[in-house]
Design a protein around this motif. Structure first.
Motif, mmCIF file in Angstrom:
data_model
loop_
_atom_site.group_PDB
_atom_site.id
_atom_site.type_symbol
_atom_site.label_atom_id
_atom_site.label_comp_id
_atom_site.label_asym_id
_atom_site.label_seq_id
_atom_site.Cartn_x
_atom_site.Cartn_y
_atom_site.Cartn_z
ATOM 1 N N ASP A 253 -16.742 -12.568 -23.255
ATOM 2 C CA ASP A 253 -17.263 -13.422 -22.192
ATOM 3 C C ASP A 253 -18.710 -13.846 -22.408
ATOM 4 O O ASP A 253 -19.327 -14.444 -21.522
ATOM 5 N N TYR A 254 -19.261 -13.509 -23.559
ATOM 6 C CA TYR A 254 -20.646 -13.891 -23.848
ATOM 7 C C TYR A 254 -20.726 -14.148 -25.343
ATOM 8 O O TYR A 254 -20.290 -13.319 -26.148
ATOM 9 N N PHE A 255 -21.287 -15.316 -25.675
ATOM 10 C CA PHE A 255 -21.284 -15.742 -27.074
ATOM 11 C C PHE A 255 -22.711 -16.092 -27.488
ATOM 12 O O PHE A 255 -23.484 -16.641 -26.690
ATOM 13 N N GLY B 206 -18.860 -6.327 -19.970
ATOM 14 C CA GLY B 206 -19.492 -5.029 -19.752
ATOM 15 C C GLY B 206 -19.769 -4.231 -21.002
ATOM 16 O O GLY B 206 -20.139 -3.066 -20.937
ATOM 17 N N GLY B 207 -19.630 -4.868 -22.154
ATOM 18 C CA GLY B 207 -19.759 -4.115 -23.390
ATOM 19 C C GLY B 207 -21.053 -4.361 -24.121
ATOM 20 O O GLY B 207 -21.722 -5.362 -23.918
ATOM 21 N N PHE B 208 -21.418 -3.420 -24.974
ATOM 22 C CA PHE B 208 -22.591 -3.569 -25.810
ATOM 23 C C PHE B 208 -22.232 -3.940 -27.238
ATOM 24 O O PHE B 208 -23.073 -4.370 -27.998
ATOM 25 N N LYS B 209 -20.978 -3.757 -27.600
ATOM 26 C CA LYS B 209 -20.587 -4.067 -28.968
ATOM 27 C C LYS B 209 -20.551 -5.570 -29.155
ATOM 28 O O LYS B 209 -19.974 -6.301 -28.352
ATOM 29 N N THR B 210 -21.201 -6.034 -30.198
ATOM 30 C CA THR B 210 -21.219 -7.458 -30.527
ATOM 31 C C THR B 210 -20.482 -7.646 -31.840
ATOM 32 O O THR B 210 -20.790 -6.992 -32.825
ATOM 33 N N ILE B 211 -19.499 -8.548 -31.842
ATOM 34 C CA ILE B 211 -18.711 -8.829 -33.039
ATOM 35 C C ILE B 211 -19.244 -10.106 -33.673
ATOM 36 O O ILE B 211 -19.359 -11.135 -32.996
ATOM 37 N N PHE B 212 -19.557 -10.025 -34.962
ATOM 38 C CA PHE B 212 -20.143 -11.157 -35.678
ATOM 39 C C PHE B 212 -19.126 -11.824 -36.597
ATOM 40 O O PHE B 212 -18.261 -11.156 -37.181
ATOM 41 N N GLY B 213 -19.245 -13.140 -36.735
ATOM 42 C CA GLY B 213 -18.508 -13.859 -37.750
ATOM 43 C C GLY B 213 -19.161 -13.678 -39.106
ATOM 44 O O GLY B 213 -20.217 -13.057 -39.225
ATOM 45 N N ALA B 214 -18.524 -14.241 -40.139
ATOM 46 C CA ALA B 214 -19.011 -14.064 -41.509
ATOM 47 C C ALA B 214 -20.199 -14.962 -41.833
ATOM 48 O O ALA B 214 -20.854 -14.773 -42.858
ATOM 49 N N GLY B 215 -20.466 -15.932 -40.981
ATOM 50 C CA GLY B 215 -21.622 -16.796 -41.202
ATOM 51 C C GLY B 215 -21.278 -18.093 -41.899
ATOM 52 O O GLY B 215 -20.308 -18.172 -42.667
ATOM 53 N N THR B 216 -22.058 -19.133 -41.613
ATOM 54 C CA THR B 216 -21.970 -20.422 -42.296
ATOM 55 C C THR B 216 -23.351 -20.761 -42.828
ATOM 56 O O THR B 216 -24.329 -20.744 -42.074
ATOM 57 N N LEU C 102 -40.377 -2.408 -28.585
ATOM 58 C CA LEU C 102 -39.994 -3.406 -27.583
ATOM 59 C C LEU C 102 -39.589 -2.768 -26.268
ATOM 60 O O LEU C 102 -39.194 -3.467 -25.334
ATOM 61 N N ASN C 103 -39.624 -1.443 -26.210
ATOM 62 C CA ASN C 103 -39.204 -0.684 -25.025
ATOM 63 C C ASN C 103 -37.729 -0.923 -24.686
ATOM 64 O O ASN C 103 -37.333 -0.891 -23.513
ATOM 65 N N HIS C 104 -36.921 -1.169 -25.717
ATOM 66 C CA HIS C 104 -35.495 -1.380 -25.518
ATOM 67 C C HIS C 104 -34.763 -0.051 -25.445
ATOM 68 O O HIS C 104 -35.065 0.890 -26.192
ATOM 69 N N ASP C 105 -33.775 0.020 -24.552
ATOM 70 C CA ASP C 105 -32.972 1.234 -24.452
ATOM 71 C C ASP C 105 -31.914 1.327 -25.552
ATOM 72 O O ASP C 105 -31.621 2.391 -26.060
ATOM 73 N N ALA C 106 -31.293 0.193 -25.888
ATOM 74 C CA ALA C 106 -30.159 0.201 -26.811
ATOM 75 C C ALA C 106 -30.608 -0.114 -28.234
ATOM 76 O O ALA C 106 -31.452 -0.982 -28.469
ATOM 77 N N MET C 107 -30.025 0.599 -29.186
ATOM 78 C CA MET C 107 -30.305 0.347 -30.604
ATOM 79 C C MET C 107 -29.009 0.400 -31.393
ATOM 80 O O MET C 107 -28.035 1.052 -30.976
ATOM 81 N N ALA D 76 -31.009 -3.097 -35.054
ATOM 82 C CA ALA D 76 -31.277 -4.016 -33.953
ATOM 83 C C ALA D 76 -31.521 -3.228 -32.679
ATOM 84 O O ALA D 76 -31.162 -2.053 -32.575
ATOM 85 N N SER D 77 -32.121 -3.896 -31.707
ATOM 86 C CA SER D 77 -32.306 -3.277 -30.401
ATOM 87 C C SER D 77 -32.130 -4.336 -29.325
ATOM 88 O O SER D 77 -32.220 -5.541 -29.602
ATOM 89 N N SER D 78 -31.874 -3.878 -28.100
ATOM 90 C CA SER D 78 -31.740 -4.813 -26.986
ATOM 91 C C SER D 78 -31.974 -4.080 -25.680
ATOM 92 O O SER D 78 -31.936 -2.847 -25.619
ATOM 93 N N ASN D 79 -32.212 -4.860 -24.628
ATOM 94 C CA ASN D 79 -32.214 -4.283 -23.287
ATOM 95 C C ASN D 79 -30.796 -3.857 -22.935
ATOM 96 O O ASN D 79 -29.829 -4.309 -23.553
ATOM 97 N N ARG D 80 -30.655 -3.030 -21.921
ATOM 98 C CA ARG D 80 -29.331 -2.530 -21.569
ATOM 99 C C ARG D 80 -28.495 -3.568 -20.840
ATOM 100 O O ARG D 80 -27.293 -3.449 -20.762
ATOM 101 N N GLU D 81 -29.147 -4.599 -20.289
ATOM 102 C CA GLU D 81 -28.348 -5.634 -19.639
ATOM 103 C C GLU D 81 -27.426 -6.270 -20.669
ATOM 104 O O GLU D 81 -27.846 -6.591 -21.776
ATOM 105 N N VAL D 82 -26.186 -6.497 -20.278
ATOM 106 C CA VAL D 82 -25.182 -6.942 -21.239
ATOM 107 C C VAL D 82 -25.513 -8.310 -21.822
ATOM 108 O O VAL D 82 -25.379 -8.548 -23.008
ATOM 109 N N ARG D 83 -25.999 -9.224 -20.979
ATOM 110 C CA ARG D 83 -26.242 -10.577 -21.470
ATOM 111 C C ARG D 83 -27.655 -10.735 -22.008
ATOM 112 O O ARG D 83 -28.413 -11.589 -21.549
ATOM 113 N N GLN D 84 -27.999 -9.866 -22.933
ATOM 114 C CA GLN D 84 -29.283 -9.941 -23.607
ATOM 115 C C GLN D 84 -29.048 -9.937 -25.111
ATOM 116 O O GLN D 84 -28.253 -9.148 -25.609
#
Lengths: 112, 113
Positions: free
Chosen positions: A31-33, A96-106, B27-32, B92-100
């Motif tokens: 849901d986020y790209f 609600g997830g932190f895992k980000t899935i990446f493509g192979a790149g262009t 960066l004071n980020h929680d997630a790495m 990499a690192s990021s804030n804990r908010e999902v849309r970051q």
């Protein structure tokens, strides 16, 4: 099993023209790209993102379009500049997830 | 000037040796996160940590280990059990908010002697 696919390994465009980079995904829970840009021997840098509740997001010369029914997104760069020459990664994240899935790149080449 | 620092930039490993890649952020980020990049492939997630003293396996955790004792630091150890360790490693690192978005370091290139 690639959940995020960038089927074009490279793209060459003339300076001043539009560059269109494409990305397809298979997981309907994304849901986020995001799009990242990467120069050689450096880490990727964030370029632009879009939430699944939108179909377009614009930031200067960069616009991302999302077609949820087709599970397809694209990055438009207008006008293209030689400094835009880099590898562009499409990425997706689930609800609600932190895992980000990446493509192979262009790899984009912008010719002066 | 905030950012993520990875060291060393280049690293060579002998057969049977463990090596540790450093990642520090101010960066004071929680997630790495740790990613591995191979030629022609996207970034694959090795491990990630949402908070100090907690971390989860990613998609390719076998042969790797991590620790998160401090918010600023997330070192990655490539153990001798990782049979194909030659790759470009990105932290990499990021804030804990999902849309970051995530902020990346400049990577460590690991090669086998």
């Amino acid at each position: 099993d690639q959940q995020v696919k960038q089927n074009s390994p490279s793209l060459s465009v003339q300076e001043g023209r539009i560059s269109i980079l494409n990305c397809d995904y298979t997981n309907s829970m994304f849901d986020y790209f995001l799009w990242y840009k990467k120069y050689p021997a450096e880490g990727p840098t964030f370029l632009i993102s879009i939430s699944s509740i939108k179909d377009k997001n614009e930031d200067g010369r960069f616009t991302v379009f999302l077609n949820k029914s087709a599970k397809h997104l694209s990055l438009h760069i207008v006008p293209s500049q030689p400094g835009d020459s880099a590898v562009y990664f499409c990425a997706a994240r689930g609800t609600g997830g932190f895992k980000t899935i990446f493509g192979a790149g262009t790899r984009l080449f912008v010719k002066a | 000037d905030g950012g993520i620092t990875q060291s060393p930039k280049y690293l060579f490993r002998k057969e049977g040796q463990n090596v540790t890649l450093s990642c520090e952020q101010n960066l004071n980020h929680d997630a790495m996160y740790w990613y591995r990049q191979d030629p022609g492939q996207g970034l694959r997630l090795i491990y990630y940590s949402q908070i100090v003293n907690d971390f989860q396996k990613g998609d390719i955790a076998e042969g790797y280990s991590v620790s998160r004792e401090k918010k600023e630091s997330f070192p990655l150890t490539v153990t001798s059990a990782q049979k194909n360790p030659t790759a470009f490693y990105l932290c990499a690192s990021s804030n804990r908010e999902v849309r970051q978005p995530q902020h990346f370091g400049d990577g460590t290139r690991l090669s086998i002697l």
